[in-house]
Design a protein around this motif. Sequence first.
Motif, PDB file in Angstrom:
ATOM      1  N   ARG A   1      -9.272 132.655 105.054  1.00  0.00           N
ATOM      2  CA  ARG A   1      -9.472 131.565 104.100  1.00  0.00           C
ATOM      3  C   ARG A   1      -8.201 131.197 103.341  1.00  0.00           C
ATOM      4  NH1 ARG A   1     -14.563 132.457 100.519  1.00  0.00           N
ATOM      5  NH2 ARG A   1     -13.976 130.379  99.841  1.00  0.00           N
ATOM      6  N   ALA A   2      -7.087 131.766 103.757  1.00  0.00           N
ATOM      7  CA  ALA A   2      -5.808 131.408 103.114  1.00  0.00           C
ATOM      8  C   ALA A   2      -5.486 129.955 103.429  1.00  0.00           C
ATOM      9  CB  ALA A   2      -4.701 132.315 103.619  1.00  0.00           C
ATOM     10  N   ASN A   3      -4.809 129.322 102.487  1.00  0.00           N
ATOM     11  CA  ASN A   3      -4.493 127.902 102.624  1.00  0.00           C
ATOM     12  C   ASN A   3      -3.310 127.711 103.574  1.00  0.00           C
ATOM     13  OD1 ASN A   3      -2.853 125.433 101.380  1.00  0.00           O
ATOM     14  ND2 ASN A   3      -5.017 125.158 100.983  1.00  0.00           N
ATOM     15  N   TYR A   4      -3.442 126.754 104.503  1.00  0.00           N
ATOM     16  CA  TYR A   4      -2.370 126.491 105.475  1.00  0.00           C
ATOM     17  C   TYR A   4      -1.075 126.053 104.759  1.00  0.00           C
ATOM     18  CZ  TYR A   4       0.119 123.871 109.159  1.00  0.00           C
ATOM     19  OH  TYR A   4       1.069 123.379 110.024  1.00  0.00           O
ATOM     20  N   GLY A   5      -1.231 125.257 103.696  1.00  0.00           N
ATOM     21  CA  GLY A   5      -0.062 124.816 102.923  1.00  0.00           C
ATOM     22  C   GLY A   5       0.680 125.994 102.328  1.00  0.00           C
ATOM     23  N   ASP A   6      -0.074 127.016 101.880  1.00  0.00           N
ATOM     24  CA  ASP A   6       0.554 128.211 101.313  1.00  0.00           C
ATOM     25  C   ASP A   6       1.287 129.015 102.391  1.00  0.00           C
ATOM     26  OD1 ASP A   6      -0.315 127.606  98.809  1.00  0.00           O
ATOM     27  OD2 ASP A   6      -2.075 128.900  98.861  1.00  0.00           O
ATOM     28  N   VAL A   7       0.702 129.039 103.596  1.00  0.00           N
ATOM     29  CA  VAL A   7       1.355 129.764 104.709  1.00  0.00           C
ATOM     30  C   VAL A   7       2.697 129.105 105.028  1.00  0.00           C
ATOM     31  CG1 VAL A   7       1.125 130.421 107.142  1.00  0.00           C
ATOM     32  CG2 VAL A   7      -0.866 130.475 105.658  1.00  0.00           C
ATOM     33  N   ILE A   8       2.688 127.774 105.064  1.00  0.00           N
ATOM     34  CA  ILE A   8       3.930 127.041 105.356  1.00  0.00           C
ATOM     35  C   ILE A   8       4.941 127.267 104.230  1.00  0.00           C
ATOM     36  CG2 ILE A   8       4.902 124.707 105.605  1.00  0.00           C
ATOM     37  CD1 ILE A   8       3.408 125.568 108.075  1.00  0.00           C
ATOM     38  N   LYS A   9       4.467 127.276 102.988  1.00  0.00           N
ATOM     39  CA  LYS A   9       5.372 127.485 101.850  1.00  0.00           C
ATOM     40  C   LYS A   9       5.972 128.889 101.887  1.00  0.00           C
ATOM     41  CE  LYS A   9       5.828 126.224  97.045  1.00  0.00           C
ATOM     42  NZ  LYS A   9       5.220 125.759  95.821  1.00  0.00           N
ATOM     43  N   MET A  10       5.158 129.830 102.322  1.00  0.00           N
ATOM     44  CA  MET A  10       5.651 131.212 102.470  1.00  0.00           C
ATOM     45  C   MET A  10       6.764 131.256 103.524  1.00  0.00           C
ATOM     46  SD  MET A  10       5.311 134.538 101.895  1.00  0.00           S
ATOM     47  CE  MET A  10       3.705 135.085 101.389  1.00  0.00           C
ATOM     48  N   MET A  11       6.546 130.571 104.639  1.00  0.00           N
ATOM     49  CA  MET A  11       7.567 130.518 105.687  1.00  0.00           C
ATOM     50  C   MET A  11       8.840 129.869 105.144  1.00  0.00           C
ATOM     51  SD  MET A  11       5.152 129.402 108.864  1.00  0.00           S
ATOM     52  CE  MET A  11       6.413 128.582 109.738  1.00  0.00           C
ATOM     53  N   ASP A  12       8.644 128.820 104.360  1.00  0.00           N
ATOM     54  CA  ASP A  12       9.777 128.104 103.766  1.00  0.00           C
ATOM     55  C   ASP A  12      10.574 129.028 102.843  1.00  0.00           C
ATOM     56  OD1 ASP A  12      11.337 125.882 103.244  1.00  0.00           O
ATOM     57  OD2 ASP A  12      10.116 125.247 101.537  1.00  0.00           O
ATOM     58  N   GLN A  13       9.864 129.808 102.023  1.00  0.00           N
ATOM     59  CA  GLN A  13      10.519 130.732 101.088  1.00  0.00           C
ATOM     60  C   GLN A  13      11.303 131.796 101.854  1.00  0.00           C
ATOM     61  OE1 GLN A  13       9.564 131.771  97.453  1.00  0.00           O
ATOM     62  NE2 GLN A  13       9.072 129.657  97.011  1.00  0.00           N
ATOM     63  N   LEU A  14      10.699 132.290 102.934  1.00  0.00           N
ATOM     64  CA  LEU A  14      11.379 133.321 103.733  1.00  0.00           C
ATOM     65  C   LEU A  14      12.639 132.757 104.378  1.00  0.00           C
ATOM     66  CD1 LEU A  14       8.234 134.931 105.378  1.00  0.00           C
ATOM     67  CD2 LEU A  14       9.823 136.109 103.861  1.00  0.00           C
ATOM     68  N   LYS A  15      12.548 131.528 104.886  1.00  0.00           N
ATOM     69  CA  LYS A  15      13.720 130.910 105.513  1.00  0.00           C
ATOM     70  C   LYS A  15      14.815 130.663 104.479  1.00  0.00           C
ATOM     71  CE  LYS A  15      11.916 128.876 109.724  1.00  0.00           C
ATOM     72  NZ  LYS A  15      12.798 129.407 110.761  1.00  0.00           N
ATOM     73  N   GLN A  16      14.413 130.299 103.276  1.00  0.00           N
ATOM     74  CA  GLN A  16      15.402 130.085 102.215  1.00  0.00           C
ATOM     75  C   GLN A  16      16.079 131.386 101.812  1.00  0.00           C
ATOM     76  OE1 GLN A  16      14.305 127.523  98.849  1.00  0.00           O
ATOM     77  NE2 GLN A  16      12.648 126.782 100.114  1.00  0.00           N
ATOM     78  N   THR A  17      15.400 132.509 102.028  1.00  0.00           N
ATOM     79  CA  THR A  17      15.976 133.824 101.709  1.00  0.00           C
ATOM     80  C   THR A  17      16.750 134.374 102.920  1.00  0.00           C
ATOM     81  OG1 THR A  17      13.794 134.089 100.688  1.00  0.00           O
ATOM     82  CG2 THR A  17      15.305 135.847 100.334  1.00  0.00           C
ATOM     83  N   GLN A  18      17.059 133.503 103.865  1.00  0.00           N
ATOM     84  CA  GLN A  18      17.834 133.881 105.069  1.00  0.00           C
ATOM     85  C   GLN A  18      17.084 134.879 105.957  1.00  0.00           C
ATOM     86  OE1 GLN A  18      20.590 132.053 105.405  1.00  0.00           O
ATOM     87  NE2 GLN A  18      20.159 131.246 103.371  1.00  0.00           N
ATOM     88  N   ILE A  19      15.768 134.873 105.887  1.00  0.00           N
ATOM     89  CA  ILE A  19      14.988 135.656 106.843  1.00  0.00           C
ATOM     90  C   ILE A  19      14.514 134.649 107.896  1.00  0.00           C
ATOM     91  CG2 ILE A  19      12.941 137.119 107.155  1.00  0.00           C
ATOM     92  CD1 ILE A  19      13.292 137.950 104.214  1.00  0.00           C
ATOM     93  N   SER A  20      15.207 134.635 109.020  1.00  0.00           N
ATOM     94  CA  SER A  20      15.049 133.505 109.947  1.00  0.00           C
ATOM     95  C   SER A  20      14.031 133.753 111.061  1.00  0.00           C
ATOM     96  CB  SER A  20      16.400 133.148 110.561  1.00  0.00           C
ATOM     97  OG  SER A  20      17.015 134.318 111.050  1.00  0.00           O
TER      98      SER A  20
END
Lengths: 164, 148
Positions: B120-139
């Motif tokens: 039931r996690a929100n898809y928008g939150d999953v994408i935002k999590m991916m975005d945060q990880l990419k911004q932290t240089q976790i590619s």
Amino acid sequence: MKQSALNQTQRFSPITQTQILRNGGESPKAGAKKDLAPILSLTSLIDAFSIIVIYLLIGTQSGGMETDIPSRINLPTAEASSIIEEKTSIVRIEKGRYFIDEQQVSASQLGRKLYELKKASGKEDLPLLVQGDREMNYADLDPILKAGAEAGIQKLKFAVVPNK
Amino acid sequence: MKKELNFEINILPVLDILSVMICFLLLTAVWIQLGSLDVRQAIGDNSASGAKNPPALWATINTDNSVQISLRDIGQKMNLEYRVAASRQGIDWDALNMRLQNLKSQLPDLKTAIIRPEARANYGDVIKMMDQLKQTQISDIGLSPLGT
């Protein structure tokens, strides 16, 4: 004496009329008319139009892939996104319904359809562009992940609106 | 009397219509450039036997909007676990970002992450999590299917 259509147009065109400023408010019938300056030049107008058209053409060709996104889908936003350079197959999720390249596919058929897609493309590393509404649940995305793994698709691209 | 066949084309109204059309198109066009967040999913058994796994961050998005972060294969005997509590608005993105920055500064080799959202996690939150990880240089990011 016969006159060509071009001559007629040249003589009576409203553009020619507006291009002429008359000296000292004289009426055209009052005597010899004198051209002072052109007001409306058709050439410059066409130039301006051509520049606008070229600007629009260049502006819309960003080098990325062109896709149609239904207005009912609100894509999520992301800052660390990259431009979609190559044309890829699109999987769209709309309220629990799945569309592969605009063709509706049931969740149970996803794996087989993606496998056929990969086989038809001939690419070992076929990417898949996933479009989904930001408000949907992760459970709606899950069948695509499983079907992708079943079909041997490794590269998934999640469509986002760049937020910079 | 001979009827005049020649006629003149009035260009001004045509130009008027053209300019109105261009203005209309400019106003109604939606200029959105589409971007993408790329992930590489593991299929089958990709790991070579005996190969050492790279350090990885596992992030679980719970239904109550809390995020559980666990670090694996980081060369220590114990896996490190962190929990980022939810805020009133949902996931506490500021606290999560700070935690990720801290972890990345402590472990510069950390380049792999697996996101494990609940159903039931929100898809928008999953994408935002991916975005945060990419911004932290976790590619190298992967998404974990449900039930794994």
